[in-house]
Write an enzyme that holds these catalytic residues in place. Structure first.
Site, PDB file in Angstrom:
ATOM      1  N   LYS A 190       2.239  -2.875  -8.252  1.00 21.96           N
ATOM      2  CA  LYS A 190       1.474  -4.113  -8.061  1.00 21.96           C
ATOM      3  C   LYS A 190       0.043  -3.809  -8.499  1.00 21.96           C
ATOM      4  O   LYS A 190      -0.713  -3.173  -7.779  1.00 21.96           O
ATOM      5  CB  LYS A 190       1.505  -4.512  -6.575  1.00 21.96           C
ATOM      6  CG  LYS A 190       1.385  -6.000  -6.302  1.00 21.96           C
ATOM      7  CD  LYS A 190       0.053  -6.635  -6.551  1.00 21.96           C
ATOM      8  CE  LYS A 190      -1.075  -6.310  -5.633  1.00 21.96           C
ATOM      9  NZ  LYS A 190      -2.370  -6.797  -6.170  1.00 21.96           N
ATOM     10  N   GLY A 243      -7.262   2.233  -3.205  1.00 18.34           N
ATOM     11  CA  GLY A 243      -8.057   1.027  -2.992  1.00 18.34           C
ATOM     12  C   GLY A 243      -9.008   1.255  -1.834  1.00 18.34           C
ATOM     13  O   GLY A 243      -9.346   2.392  -1.511  1.00 18.34           O
ATOM     14  N   SER A 244      -9.395   0.174  -1.191  1.00 17.49           N
ATOM     15  CA  SER A 244     -10.411   0.299  -0.142  1.00 17.49           C
ATOM     16  C   SER A 244      -9.797   0.869   1.140  1.00 17.49           C
ATOM     17  O   SER A 244      -8.587   0.755   1.382  1.00 17.49           O
ATOM     18  CB  SER A 244     -11.015  -1.070   0.144  1.00 17.49           C
ATOM     19  OG  SER A 244     -10.013  -1.933   0.641  1.00 17.49           O
ATOM     20  N   THR A 245     -10.645   1.432   1.959  1.00 17.52           N
ATOM     21  CA  THR A 245     -10.205   2.004   3.234  1.00 17.52           C
ATOM     22  C   THR A 245      -9.606   0.915   4.117  1.00 17.52           C
ATOM     23  O   THR A 245      -8.582   1.124   4.781  1.00 17.52           O
ATOM     24  CB  THR A 245     -11.402   2.690   3.912  1.00 17.52           C
ATOM     25  OG1 THR A 245     -11.782   3.791   3.065  1.00 17.52           O
ATOM     26  CG2 THR A 245     -11.055   3.216   5.287  1.00 17.52           C
ATOM     27  N   THR A 247      -8.009  -1.847   3.256  1.00 20.38           N
ATOM     28  CA  THR A 247      -6.643  -2.185   2.838  1.00 20.38           C
ATOM     29  C   THR A 247      -5.699  -1.011   3.110  1.00 20.38           C
ATOM     30  O   THR A 247      -4.540  -1.213   3.483  1.00 20.38           O
ATOM     31  CB  THR A 247      -6.612  -2.576   1.343  1.00 20.38           C
ATOM     32  OG1 THR A 247      -7.601  -3.571   1.111  1.00 20.38           O
ATOM     33  CG2 THR A 247      -5.271  -3.128   0.940  1.00 20.38           C
ATOM     34  N   GLY A 248      -6.201   0.209   2.940  1.00 20.00           N
ATOM     35  CA  GLY A 248      -5.382   1.390   3.239  1.00 20.00           C
ATOM     36  C   GLY A 248      -4.882   1.355   4.678  1.00 20.00           C
ATOM     37  O   GLY A 248      -3.709   1.655   4.956  1.00 20.00           O
ATOM     38  N   GLU A 266      -5.399   6.823  -1.109  1.00 22.55           N
ATOM     39  CA  GLU A 266      -6.621   7.285  -1.799  1.00 22.55           C
ATOM     40  C   GLU A 266      -7.599   6.145  -1.626  1.00 22.55           C
ATOM     41  O   GLU A 266      -7.422   5.089  -2.225  1.00 22.55           O
ATOM     42  CB  GLU A 266      -6.388   7.484  -3.301  1.00 22.55           C
ATOM     43  CG  GLU A 266      -5.118   8.206  -3.686  1.00 22.55           C
ATOM     44  CD  GLU A 266      -5.220   9.695  -3.518  1.00 22.55           C
ATOM     45  OE1 GLU A 266      -6.348  10.189  -3.323  1.00 22.55           O
ATOM     46  OE2 GLU A 266      -4.180  10.346  -3.538  1.00 22.55           O
ATOM     47  N   CYS A 300     -14.641   5.395  -6.965  1.00 20.70           N
ATOM     48  CA  CYS A 300     -14.481   5.805  -5.564  1.00 20.70           C
ATOM     49  C   CYS A 300     -15.295   7.048  -5.261  1.00 20.70           C
ATOM     50  O   CYS A 300     -15.862   7.185  -4.186  1.00 20.70           O
ATOM     51  CB  CYS A 300     -13.006   6.050  -5.280  1.00 20.70           C
ATOM     52  SG  CYS A 300     -12.246   7.131  -6.483  1.00 20.70           S
ATOM     53  N   GLU A 398     -20.040   1.801   1.233  1.00 23.83           N
ATOM     54  CA  GLU A 398     -19.598   1.991  -0.147  1.00 23.83           C
ATOM     55  C   GLU A 398     -19.959   0.720  -0.925  1.00 23.83           C
ATOM     56  O   GLU A 398     -19.292  -0.304  -0.801  1.00 23.83           O
ATOM     57  CB  GLU A 398     -18.089   2.219  -0.209  1.00 23.83           C
ATOM     58  CG  GLU A 398     -17.636   2.509  -1.617  1.00 23.83           C
ATOM     59  CD  GLU A 398     -16.140   2.629  -1.768  1.00 23.83           C
ATOM     60  OE1 GLU A 398     -15.403   1.850  -1.149  1.00 23.83           O
ATOM     61  OE2 GLU A 398     -15.714   3.509  -2.528  1.00 23.83           O
TER      62      GLU A 398
HETATM   63  P1  NAD Z   1      -8.737  -3.358  -2.481  1.00 27.18           P
HETATM   64  O1  NAD Z   1      -8.323  -2.505  -1.340  1.00 27.18           O
HETATM   65  O2  NAD Z   1      -9.315  -4.684  -2.207  1.00 27.18           O
HETATM   66  O3  NAD Z   1      -7.487  -3.645  -3.443  1.00 27.18           O
HETATM   67  C1  NAD Z   1      -6.687  -2.603  -3.935  1.00 27.18           C
HETATM   68  C2  NAD Z   1      -5.277  -3.116  -4.126  1.00 27.18           C
HETATM   69  O4  NAD Z   1      -4.770  -3.509  -2.852  1.00 27.18           O
HETATM   70  C3  NAD Z   1      -5.193  -4.337  -5.035  1.00 27.18           C
HETATM   71  O5  NAD Z   1      -4.022  -4.242  -5.818  1.00 27.18           O
HETATM   72  C4  NAD Z   1      -5.081  -5.482  -4.051  1.00 27.18           C
HETATM   73  O6  NAD Z   1      -4.403  -6.603  -4.564  1.00 27.18           O
HETATM   74  C5  NAD Z   1      -4.297  -4.850  -2.927  1.00 27.18           C
HETATM   75  N1  NAD Z   1      -4.549  -5.511  -1.640  1.00 27.18           N
HETATM   76  C6  NAD Z   1      -5.695  -6.116  -1.228  1.00 27.18           C
HETATM   77  N2  NAD Z   1      -5.524  -6.654  -0.001  1.00 27.18           N
HETATM   78  C7  NAD Z   1      -4.256  -6.383   0.378  1.00 27.18           C
HETATM   79  C8  NAD Z   1      -3.482  -6.690   1.523  1.00 27.18           C
HETATM   80  N3  NAD Z   1      -3.973  -7.416   2.526  1.00 27.18           N
HETATM   81  N4  NAD Z   1      -2.212  -6.235   1.575  1.00 27.18           N
HETATM   82  C9  NAD Z   1      -1.696  -5.524   0.550  1.00 27.18           C
HETATM   83  N5  NAD Z   1      -2.361  -5.239  -0.574  1.00 27.18           N
HETATM   84  C10 NAD Z   1      -3.632  -5.654  -0.667  1.00 27.18           C
HETATM   85  O7  NAD Z   1      -9.695  -2.460  -3.365  1.00 27.18           O
HETATM   86  P2  NAD Z   1     -10.433  -2.865  -4.722  1.00 27.18           P
HETATM   87  O8  NAD Z   1     -11.602  -3.709  -4.390  1.00 27.18           O
HETATM   88  O9  NAD Z   1      -9.443  -3.365  -5.699  1.00 27.18           O
HETATM   89  O10 NAD Z   1     -10.901  -1.430  -5.250  1.00 27.18           O
HETATM   90  C11 NAD Z   1     -12.050  -0.814  -4.822  1.00 27.18           C
HETATM   91  C12 NAD Z   1     -11.743   0.202  -3.755  1.00 27.18           C
HETATM   92  O11 NAD Z   1     -10.816   1.166  -4.256  1.00 27.18           O
HETATM   93  C13 NAD Z   1     -12.960   0.999  -3.349  1.00 27.18           C
HETATM   94  O12 NAD Z   1     -12.991   1.118  -1.947  1.00 27.18           O
HETATM   95  C14 NAD Z   1     -12.732   2.359  -3.995  1.00 27.18           C
HETATM   96  O13 NAD Z   1     -13.374   3.425  -3.364  1.00 27.18           O
HETATM   97  C15 NAD Z   1     -11.261   2.474  -3.913  1.00 27.18           C
HETATM   98  N6  NAD Z   1     -10.774   3.473  -4.874  1.00 27.18           N
HETATM   99  C16 NAD Z   1     -10.361   4.693  -4.397  1.00 27.18           C
HETATM  100  C17 NAD Z   1      -9.947   5.683  -5.288  1.00 27.18           C
HETATM  101  C18 NAD Z   1      -9.487   7.044  -4.802  1.00 27.18           C
HETATM  102  O14 NAD Z   1      -8.808   7.743  -5.551  1.00 27.18           O
HETATM  103  N7  NAD Z   1      -9.830   7.464  -3.596  1.00 27.18           N
HETATM  104  C19 NAD Z   1      -9.963   5.426  -6.665  1.00 27.18           C
HETATM  105  C20 NAD Z   1     -10.405   4.178  -7.104  1.00 27.18           C
HETATM  106  C21 NAD Z   1     -10.808   3.208  -6.196  1.00 27.18           C
END
Ligand code: NAD
Length: 494
Positions: A190, A243-245, A247-248, A266, A300, A398
């Protein structure tokens, strides 16, 4: 081929986008025909209408992945066979370098110079590295003795859900897909809603490379729809997330509410770079600027906090000011552009909000403006703040933009205390010519990667991932295979 802005503008206009859900080896509309728009942040204009996958589409994709896995068409293929197909896909990415580079540039505003030289070649190299490693993974035999043979096999898990962000759309997808596929799993990817285009084209290229139907499915859609459905799915064996903490944390909850699938995270960062008086100050300043301004700061592991010894404050602030002022955001299709727009107007507004609050608590040294071009207001100047108090948002949150916070320290203990004063622990840099200091501080800094006399050291050969709330998964390196395999004991009496 002439590499001018006119060339890339013409090539971009000639592109045809893949816009469906890629399921079972073909493009399909979403089950309810729903769609969402992806916007070109450089112009603010709609780029494409994309199928808006939801739970029913995720169900279809997972079923397709499961069918392929059970058929053993991929997991049962010889390692040499899987390697050949994945190497062919790496080559196809190289053959389609300009197209793939343009897709990510148009979708998220990355400068074309970066997507051509870093994103797409990097994705191909990482895929190749995992493909070449896959037939060098050996199983074990336990030393049981007697008439027993106890084999410890590393077996693929089944269907892997992969959810990635938009900041490196192609690369971060490959970081997870490559090891997951290499060991024989099926994948449902996704991509982020801001950046589905390269993932959809990747799926089609994978089929061209010979990947059997159903082994890689791509369902574009929104996080709270397609992403959540994948996280909650009862028949997904493992979920790999970048993605973001925030959402993680949701994905951990989804696993608890569904089938206890392992979740690999991550997540975010607020990485420090520590500069000591014995360092090469020009190199430190140069890399500090690159570390926060590259990819518009949307990284990130961006070194968003520059911690300098108090004796260096004036000098380092002056160097960073001049480096920031030498950079201006521009048209990402111009090969001379080093800094593009942020991913969206909304994200630029958020970054501008942090800058506004920073003005009230710290000293603005350079930049600070959000710039509009046509319907886009996504351009943000490289921005540097000094005298940043530890409790202000600039030092803690962040920002995910080109905003550097400079702080000073008195001695090593103070530097370590400042560096570790964050919920994150993804990366840290330190600049010193004293090897003893470098090694002892590397042990004390709470981060997954410590770069000494550089920033963001990265290779397919070394694991990448965080400590604390930066997550705990590790992408890249031979360790990445562990996430996508289970240990199975097969005990034979003879
Ligand atoms: P995000 O968490 O908003 O989205 C990431 C993914 O999660 C997207 O595909 C999004 O559609 C999905 N998502 C969002 N909300 C969701 C939910 N409620 N349920 C399920 N899936 C959902 O993050 P972003 O804004 O796309 O990316 C930026 C973030 O990613 C920053 O916090 C950055 O630090 C992090 N990031 C981390 C790494 C790493 O390796 N540690 C690398 C790149 C980016």
């Amino acid at each position: 081929m002439s590499r001018t802005v006119e060339h890339f503008t013409t090539a971009a206009a000639a592109l045809s986008f893949r816009t469906g859900c890629w399921i079972d080896g073909r493009f399909l509309p979403a089950h309810d025909n729903a769609r969402f728009e992806t916007i070109n942040p450089a112009t603010g204009e709609v780029l494409a209408d994309i199928a808006r996958g939801k739970a029913a589409d995720i169900d279809l994709a997972v079923a397709s992945g499961r069918k392929a896995f059970r058929s053993r068409v991929w997991s049962g293929m010889t390692p040499a066979g899987r390697k050949t197909i994945l190497l062919r896909l790496a080559q196809l990415l190289r053959d389609h370098l300009e197209e793939m580079a343009l897709l990510d540039t148009l979708d998220v505003g990355k400068p074309i110079a970066d997507t051509l030289s870093i994103d797409v070649p990097g994705a191909a190299d990482i895929l190749q590295w995992h493909a070449e490693a896959l037939d060098k993974i050996y199983d074990e035999i336990a030393p049981t003795g007697g008439r027993d043979l106890a084999m410890i096999r590393k077996v693929p898990l089944g269907v892997i859900g992969v959810v990635v962000p938009w900041n490196f759309p192609l690369d971060l997808a490959i970081w997870k897909i490559a090891p997951a596929l290499a060991v024989g799993n099926s994948v449902v990817l996704k991509p982020a809603e801001q950046s589905p285009l390269s993932a959809l084209r990747l799926a089609e290229l994978a089929a061209e490379a010979g990947l059997p139907e159903g082994v890689l499915n791509v369902v574009p859609g929104l996080g709270h729809e397609a992403g959540q459905a994948l996280g909650l799915h009862q028949d997904v064996d493992c979920l790999a997330f970048t993605g973001s903490t925030e959402t993680g944390k949701r994905f951990l909850r989804y696993a608890g509410e569904s089938n206890l699938k392992p979740v690999w995270l991550e997540t975010g960062g607020k990485s420090p770079s520590l500069v000591f008086p014995d360092a090469d100050l020009e190199a430190a300043a140069e890399k500090a600027a690159w570390g926060i301004f590259f990819n518009q700061g949307q990284i990130c592991s961006a070194n968003s906090r520059l911690l300098v010894h108090e004796s260096l404050a004036e000098d380092m602030i002056a160097r960073l000011k001049s480096k920031a002022e030498a950079l201006a955001p521009g048209n990402p299709l111009d090969p001379a552009t080093l800094l593009g727009p942020m991913v969206s107007n909304e994200h630029a507004d958020r970054v501008a909000g942090f800058i506004q609050s920073g003005r009230e608590h710290a000293h603005l040294v350079a930049g600070g403006s959000q710039i509009s071009v046509g319907r886009s207001r996504a351009y943000v100047q490289p921005t540097v703040f000094a005298n940043v108090p530890s409790d202000c948002l600039l030092a803690r949150e962040e920002i995910f933009g080109p905003v550097l916070a400079i702080q000073t320290f008195k001695d090593e203990d103070h530097a370590v205390a400042l560096a570790n004063d964050t919920v994150y622990g993804l990366a840290a840099s330190l600049w010193t010519r004293d090897l003893g200091r470098a090694l002892s501080l590397s042990e004390r800094l709470e981060a997954g990667t410590i770069s000494v006399n550089t920033v963001d050291a990265l290779s397919p050969m070394t694991p990448f991932g965080g400590l604390k709330q930066s997550g705990y998964g590790r992408d890249l390196s031979l360790h990445s295979f562990d996430k996508y395999t289970a240990l199975k004991t097969i005990w034979v009496k003879y």
